[in-house]
Design a protein around this motif. Structure first.
Motif, mmCIF file in Angstrom:
data_model
loop_
_atom_site.group_PDB
_atom_site.id
_atom_site.type_symbol
_atom_site.label_atom_id
_atom_site.label_comp_id
_atom_site.label_asym_id
_atom_site.label_seq_id
_atom_site.Cartn_x
_atom_site.Cartn_y
_atom_site.Cartn_z
ATOM 1 N N LEU A 93 2.275 -2.605 -9.418
ATOM 2 C CA LEU A 93 3.264 -2.017 -9.707
ATOM 3 C C LEU A 93 4.135 -2.122 -10.974
ATOM 4 C CD1 LEU A 93 5.204 -2.802 -6.310
ATOM 5 C CD2 LEU A 93 4.104 -0.683 -6.911
ATOM 6 N N PRO A 94 4.756 -1.140 -11.553
ATOM 7 C CA PRO A 94 5.599 -1.551 -12.677
ATOM 8 C C PRO A 94 6.565 -2.552 -12.332
ATOM 9 C CG PRO A 94 5.550 0.857 -12.204
ATOM 10 C CD PRO A 94 4.786 0.003 -11.082
ATOM 11 N N ALA A 95 6.875 -3.254 -13.521
ATOM 12 C CA ALA A 95 7.872 -4.605 -13.030
ATOM 13 C C ALA A 95 9.080 -4.190 -12.648
ATOM 14 C CB ALA A 95 8.010 -5.210 -14.596
ATOM 15 N N GLU A 96 9.650 -3.202 -12.751
ATOM 16 C CA GLU A 96 10.925 -2.990 -12.322
ATOM 17 C C GLU A 96 10.800 -2.390 -10.806
ATOM 18 O OE1 GLU A 96 9.468 0.953 -14.068
ATOM 19 O OE2 GLU A 96 9.438 -1.100 -14.438
ATOM 20 N N ALA A 135 0.939 -1.083 -0.103
ATOM 21 C CA ALA A 135 -0.100 -0.115 -0.029
ATOM 22 C C ALA A 135 1.054 1.057 0.193
ATOM 23 C CB ALA A 135 -0.879 0.022 1.223
ATOM 24 N N GLY A 136 2.002 1.240 0.781
ATOM 25 C CA GLY A 136 3.023 2.288 0.734
ATOM 26 C C GLY A 136 3.470 2.669 -0.642
ATOM 27 N N LEU A 137 3.985 1.407 -1.394
ATOM 28 C CA LEU A 137 4.599 1.500 -2.701
ATOM 29 C C LEU A 137 3.533 2.100 -3.516
ATOM 30 C CD1 LEU A 137 6.626 -1.866 -2.610
ATOM 31 C CD2 LEU A 137 7.340 0.383 -2.632
ATOM 32 N N LEU A 138 2.350 1.907 -3.375
ATOM 33 C CA LEU A 138 1.314 2.378 -4.247
ATOM 34 C C LEU A 138 0.904 3.699 -3.989
ATOM 35 C CD1 LEU A 138 -0.935 -0.956 -4.499
ATOM 36 C CD2 LEU A 138 0.580 -0.074 -6.321
#
Length: 611
Positions: free
Chosen positions: A363-366, A136-139
């Motif tokens: 998330l983007p793959a990288e 959730a933080g990453l997003l």
């Protein structure tokens, strides 16, 4: 009230590191397998061996045993614990046949929840929740947000009296959201009231006087006037039957001594993830529950997952011990601790969650690849820490190292594991409930059983499919070139083996041995395009091939292979700017190669039909 989110202490002993192991590049030996469930799949055969062992121990709905199970054994003790195991795969869309469910007598006798667990039974997942919080933080956060110190986010931490004593005063101006996610903030492990190790709390719950403790421990009488830490606001609120507010919680942890300085070393902290959840809500303006629902549950179609206790209408699917859902902890409110251990979910939904991570659905793959990497080591050679991953290294019989990105959970009557194996687009979950002792050890033993059987089968199945889709004879379309490449799969050998290589009528392998080092030469996966239509491999020799050494201690810098390790020498040899090691396959939608391009040789070879 839901009190603690205790980290499961047991490790997967199957994830073992043997001294002297060398291991090619980090990553798979072959492309991930797509067949886990057909009658010819090695993975299905391995899973059947797992379920047979469980059934022999008297577990599961179809358990068969000629005598009562030995309950002194770990699997025997599992009879009194309800659990669900589910495998999932990014490349095989339906793995529901790779599940196992066991219903203990206490759940079978439940008067509120389900009497028989299955794919849709709702468990508390405890600290597996921390993966949801990190995602959730990453997003939701920017890189700048992740680096904001907590003293900048919470005024109450900024207003704490300054101190030059870094040993006893937590430096909130140095602790960021990123350090909390990676368990590197050095903040106290637990905060009130979610602190199972607090002696005063244990005395209160057991109705034991402080005087009785003082008589056996030598601890002094509490003196709140002289020591503010003796009466943290949330402990007082709990003893008075009141809820703990965020402000009171922060006041209670603000003056606690740190466990380590930030970025020193990992120190597991439920308090850290409670603080991370509060910071997420503060920075984004949305509650953690809303972030889970909007950012994760809804996009991944996780309709059976909740961040607050499920409504009573869902209790018939709940894994609930006893007649009172609240008293058993199933539906106890999460309060401030939803970000540390509050999620409810099912085997089916955790499969959707795991596949969503592996597929980079959110998330983007990288960024997914960055997330699925270690942030710090522990003092155990086989155990690293991510955000919030507990990363274990499994060493196969041939010496090949595979990293398992796991998260364990244990709280009250519930224990769990989530395990991802990015190398093979695979994972599994274990959810459990039970009042019997030893539950954590049982769940860890179940994870061992799955890992020991399925991980070798995954690599074996990947080798089989690589043999069918990539191995064979490749020829230049121009017969006048006399260029041929023959690739094969050799049991026990990592990667596609270069069996024959003729270029312009010249045998390439003798020259390659002088330039690259001794063979056998092998091709290992390196890069795949977004559509899966082109897959790059890198050629390696045997210098750093997986092998079990003699384990002799002593050598570090002069250890065999340290200077010549493949990761150091990758792409070192080039010809007019093109790496000698690069091979690029064109593959169809069925994953079968149609051609291979070898850039240094400026040639594309077409795969011969039927070979």
């Amino acid at each position: 009230m839901f009190i603690s989110f205790r980290h499961a202490a047991a490790l997967l002993v199957a994830a073992r590191l043997l001294p002297g192991v060398a291991g090619d590049f980090l990553g798979p030996s072959f492309p991930a397998p797509s067949d886990l469930t057909s009658d010819t799949s090695l993975v299905k055969a391995a899973w059947q061996s797992v379920t047979a062992a469980l059934a022999a121990a008297g577990l599961g709905d179809n358990a068969k045993s000629s005598r009562p199970a030995n309950t002194s054994s770990v699997l025997g003790a599992a009879q009194n614990i309800t659990f669900s195991i589910g495998l999932f795969s990014l490349h095989d869309p339906d793995t529901t046949s790779l599940q196992f469910h066991h219903t203990s007598p206490e759940i079978a006798a439940s008067t509120v929840g389900t009497k028989k667990v299955d794919n849709n039974s709702i468990y508390r997942v405890a600290s597996v929740t921390k993966v949801f919080t990190a995602l959730a933080g990453l997003l939701s956060l920017t890189d700048a947000d992740w680096e904001r110190p907590l003293s900048d986010i919470f005024p109450i931490l900024r207003s704490q009296p300054s101190s030059t004593d870094d040993v006893l005063s937590t430096r909130w101006d140095k602790i960021t959201m990123r350090t909390l996610a990676a368990q590197l903030g050095g903040v106290p492990r637990d905060g009130f009231p979610g602190s199972p190790g607090e002696i005063a709390l244990q005395l209160y719950q057991a109705n034991v006087s402080t005087e009785a403790l003082m008589a056996v421990s030598g601890l002094p009488a509490p003196n709140p006037e002289a020591d503010p830490l003796a009466a943290p606001p949330c402990l007082v609120a709990f003893q008075q039957g009141r809820d703990c507010t965020a402000e009171a919680y922060l006041a209670g942890v603000a003056n606690r001594a740190p466990t380590f300085s930030p970025w020193t070393g990992p120190a597991y902290s439920n308090n850290g993830f409670t603080l991370l959840g509060l910071a997420l809500a503060n920075v984004t303006g949305h509650s953690v529950a809303d972030l889970f629902q909007q950012k994760i549950f809804t996009p991944l179609a996780m309709a059976s997952s909740f961040s607050d206790p499920p409504p009573p209408s869902q209790f018939p699917r709940g894994v609930i011990i006893g007649p009172d859902a609240t008293a058993t902890g199933f539906a106890a409110p999460n309060g401030l601790f939803v970000s540390s251990g509050g999620v409810f979910s099912t085997t089916g939904d955790l499969a959707r969650f795991g596949v969503g991570i592996l597929n980079s659905s959110l998330l983007p793959a990288e960024r997914t690849r960055r997330w699925l990497k270690p942030v710090s080591h522990t003092a155990r050679l086989q155990y690293a820490v991510g955000a919030p991953w507990e990363i274990l290294r499994f060493v196969g019989s041939g010496g090949k190292v595979t990293d398992l990105y796991t998260k364990s959970g244990d709280s009250g009557l519930y224990s769990s594991w989530l395990v991802l194996v990015p190398d093979y687009g695979f994972g599994f979950s274990i959810l459990s409930a039970g009042s019997a002792g030893g539950r954590v050890g049982v769940v860890a033993a179940l994870a061992d059983l799955v890992t020991q059987a399925v991980l070798p089968a995954l690599e074996g199945q990947a080798a089989v499919e690589a043999g069918e889709k990539l191995a064979g004879r490749y020829r230049a379309a121009d017969e006048g070139l006399n260029s041929t490449l023959v690739l094969g799969v050799v049991k026990g050998t990592a990667g596609l083996v270069v069996e024959e290589w003729i270029s312009n009528g010249t045998d390439v392998l003798p020259w390659l041995a002088k330039v690259v080092g001794p063979g056998p030469f092998r091709l290992l996966p390196s890069v795949e395009d977004d559509k899966g239509a082109r897959v790059a491999f890198r050629l390696v020799g045997s210098t750093d091939s997986p092998a079990l050494g003699d384990g002799a201690p002593g050598a570090l810098f002069a250890a065999p292979g340290m200077v010549t390790a493949d990761w150091i020498s990758v792409d070192v040899n080039t010809y007019y700017g093109a790496g000698l090691s690069l091979f690029v396959f064109d593959v169809g939608k069925d994953g079968k190669a149609t051609a291979v391009t070898i850039p240094a040789w400026r040639v594309t070879l077409t795969k011969s039909a039927g070979k």
